[in-house]
Design a protein around this motif. Structure first.
Motif, mmCIF file in Angstrom:
data_model
loop_
_atom_site.group_PDB
_atom_site.id
_atom_site.type_symbol
_atom_site.label_atom_id
_atom_site.label_comp_id
_atom_site.label_asym_id
_atom_site.label_seq_id
_atom_site.Cartn_x
_atom_site.Cartn_y
_atom_site.Cartn_z
ATOM 1 N N GLN A 88 0.838 -1.197 0.000
ATOM 2 C CA GLN A 88 0.000 0.000 0.000
ATOM 3 C C GLN A 88 0.878 1.254 0.000
ATOM 4 O O GLN A 88 1.175 1.831 1.046
ATOM 5 C CB GLN A 88 -0.947 -0.020 1.196
ATOM 6 C CG GLN A 88 -1.958 -1.151 1.129
ATOM 7 C CD GLN A 88 -3.068 -0.996 2.142
ATOM 8 O OE1 GLN A 88 -3.371 0.105 2.586
ATOM 9 N NE2 GLN A 88 -3.684 -2.099 2.520
ATOM 10 N N THR A 90 2.041 5.089 -0.687
ATOM 11 C CA THR A 90 1.425 6.400 -0.518
ATOM 12 C C THR A 90 1.738 7.275 -1.732
ATOM 13 O O THR A 90 2.612 6.957 -2.550
ATOM 14 C CB THR A 90 1.957 7.097 0.740
ATOM 15 O OG1 THR A 90 3.369 7.341 0.571
ATOM 16 C CG2 THR A 90 1.746 6.229 1.972
ATOM 17 N N GLU A 91 1.021 8.387 -1.832
ATOM 18 C CA GLU A 91 1.287 9.338 -2.914
ATOM 19 C C GLU A 91 2.720 9.846 -2.827
ATOM 20 O O GLU A 91 3.401 10.015 -3.853
ATOM 21 C CB GLU A 91 0.299 10.497 -2.822
ATOM 22 C CG GLU A 91 0.460 11.527 -3.932
ATOM 23 C CD GLU A 91 -0.582 12.619 -3.871
ATOM 24 O OE1 GLU A 91 -0.233 13.776 -4.178
ATOM 25 O OE2 GLU A 91 -1.734 12.311 -3.515
ATOM 26 N N ASP A 108 -5.379 7.947 -7.463
ATOM 27 C CA ASP A 108 -5.943 7.950 -6.106
ATOM 28 C C ASP A 108 -5.585 6.630 -5.427
ATOM 29 O O ASP A 108 -6.196 5.593 -5.711
ATOM 30 C CB ASP A 108 -7.463 8.129 -6.179
ATOM 31 C CG ASP A 108 -8.100 8.204 -4.792
ATOM 32 O OD1 ASP A 108 -7.364 8.117 -3.789
ATOM 33 O OD2 ASP A 108 -9.332 8.332 -4.725
ATOM 34 N N VAL A 109 -4.598 6.662 -4.544
ATOM 35 C CA VAL A 109 -4.120 5.430 -3.909
ATOM 36 C C VAL A 109 -5.173 4.829 -2.979
ATOM 37 O O VAL A 109 -5.119 3.632 -2.665
ATOM 38 C CB VAL A 109 -2.805 5.680 -3.133
ATOM 39 C CG1 VAL A 109 -1.688 6.055 -4.090
ATOM 40 C CG2 VAL A 109 -2.994 6.752 -2.062
ATOM 41 N N ASN A 110 -6.124 5.629 -2.542
ATOM 42 C CA ASN A 110 -7.174 5.121 -1.642
ATOM 43 C C ASN A 110 -8.258 4.352 -2.391
ATOM 44 O O ASN A 110 -9.056 3.655 -1.768
ATOM 45 C CB ASN A 110 -7.814 6.288 -0.872
ATOM 46 C CG ASN A 110 -6.830 6.974 0.055
ATOM 47 O OD1 ASN A 110 -6.078 6.320 0.765
ATOM 48 N ND2 ASN A 110 -6.821 8.298 0.052
ATOM 49 N N ALA A 111 -8.271 4.486 -3.700
ATOM 50 C CA ALA A 111 -9.300 3.822 -4.506
ATOM 51 C C ALA A 111 -8.813 2.487 -5.072
ATOM 52 O O ALA A 111 -9.568 1.779 -5.743
ATOM 53 C CB ALA A 111 -9.741 4.731 -5.646
ATOM 54 N N ASP A 113 -7.776 -1.372 -5.208
ATOM 55 C CA ASP A 113 -8.040 -2.654 -4.554
ATOM 56 C C ASP A 113 -6.710 -3.402 -4.510
ATOM 57 O O ASP A 113 -6.349 -4.128 -5.439
ATOM 58 C CB ASP A 113 -9.085 -3.442 -5.347
ATOM 59 C CG ASP A 113 -9.453 -4.766 -4.681
ATOM 60 O OD1 ASP A 113 -8.833 -5.118 -3.654
ATOM 61 O OD2 ASP A 113 -10.357 -5.458 -5.193
ATOM 62 N N TYR A 114 -5.960 -3.229 -3.437
ATOM 63 C CA TYR A 114 -4.600 -3.764 -3.360
ATOM 64 C C TYR A 114 -4.559 -5.290 -3.408
ATOM 65 O O TYR A 114 -3.595 -5.877 -3.900
ATOM 66 C CB TYR A 114 -3.909 -3.256 -2.093
ATOM 67 C CG TYR A 114 -3.532 -1.789 -2.167
ATOM 68 C CD1 TYR A 114 -2.354 -1.390 -2.783
ATOM 69 C CD2 TYR A 114 -4.370 -0.804 -1.651
ATOM 70 C CE1 TYR A 114 -2.009 -0.047 -2.880
ATOM 71 C CE2 TYR A 114 -4.037 0.542 -1.738
ATOM 72 C CZ TYR A 114 -2.855 0.915 -2.353
ATOM 73 O OH TYR A 114 -2.526 2.245 -2.453
#
Length: 217
Positions: A88, A90-91, A108-111, A113-114
């Protein structure tokens, strides 16, 4: 609970084999043929892993008990907790990977699905750049290159599907011994424009890892 041991591309391979077996069970009357498909699916699933514990192998077994569509769905769903997620990032970490690009466009790293990600890929239409982030051994590496849309479907070198693609070309950092200061080598392949679709289809990382090694050296 068992430690996650399934990478995204392996999970894709498993679901592909489940689809083939489910199709055989629903359309083929000759049980010998169905059994052959089952044995082939079992073998390909096991072969997708270099090392499996007895517990892991047991978790991947039981294909003979899958008869109805809901059985196949439940089998695939039960494997999801064992997926190894992509790191995961980060920006800030992504910008560090491409520190020479001061106007980097970051997804958008929060969007993301890792758990269903083998690599991160995106384009910056304004600059004609394409970016790829991949975990190579224990390190996360970034590759920046040019992309040239094909405006038609082409075979992606990563997932081998016919999709909307672009020619992704990156300059290799690897140089042969005694190379001249102006030595230059570009490495290019046709690649899906939409990485989410690609990540849902990739079943083998060999071609992707060869490309990453060719570029990063």
């Amino acid at each position: 609970m068992m430690t996650p041991f399934i990478r995204n591309h392996q999970y894709n391979l498993i679901t592909k084999q489940l689809e083939l077996l489910q199709h055989a069970r629903s359309t083929v009357s000759d049980q010998k043929v169905v059994q052959s498909v089952q044995y082939s699916a079992e073998a390909k699933i096991i072969e997708a892993f270099e090392h499996l514990t007895d517990e892991q192998q047991h978790r991947l077994g039981g294909l003979s008990a899958l008869q109805k569509a809901e059985h196949f769905q439940a089998y695939a769903h039960a494997l999801e907790p064992y997926l190894i997620p992509f790191p995961q990032v980060t920006e800030k970490q992504i910008k560090k990977l491409f520190h020479k690009n001061k106007k980097l466009t970051v997804p958008d790293v929060n969007a993301i699905d890792y758990a269903r990600t083998t690599y991160m890929g995106w384009q910056d239409i304004a600059t004609g750049k394409m970016f790829l982030v991949y975990q190579q051994n224990e390190d996360v590496v970034g590759i920046e290159g040019k992309f040239t849309p094909t405006n038609k479907k082409s075979t992606c070198f990563i997932c081998h599907k016919q999709r909307e693609a672009a020619l992704f070309t990156a300059v290799s950092k690897a140089k042969p011994a005694n190379a001249s200061p102006d030595y230059y080598k570009a490495v290019g392949n046709y690649m899906c424009l939409h990485s989410e679709e690609c990540n849902r289809s990739i079943t083998d990382v060999a071609a992707l890892e060869r490309f990453v090694r060719a570029v990063t050296g």
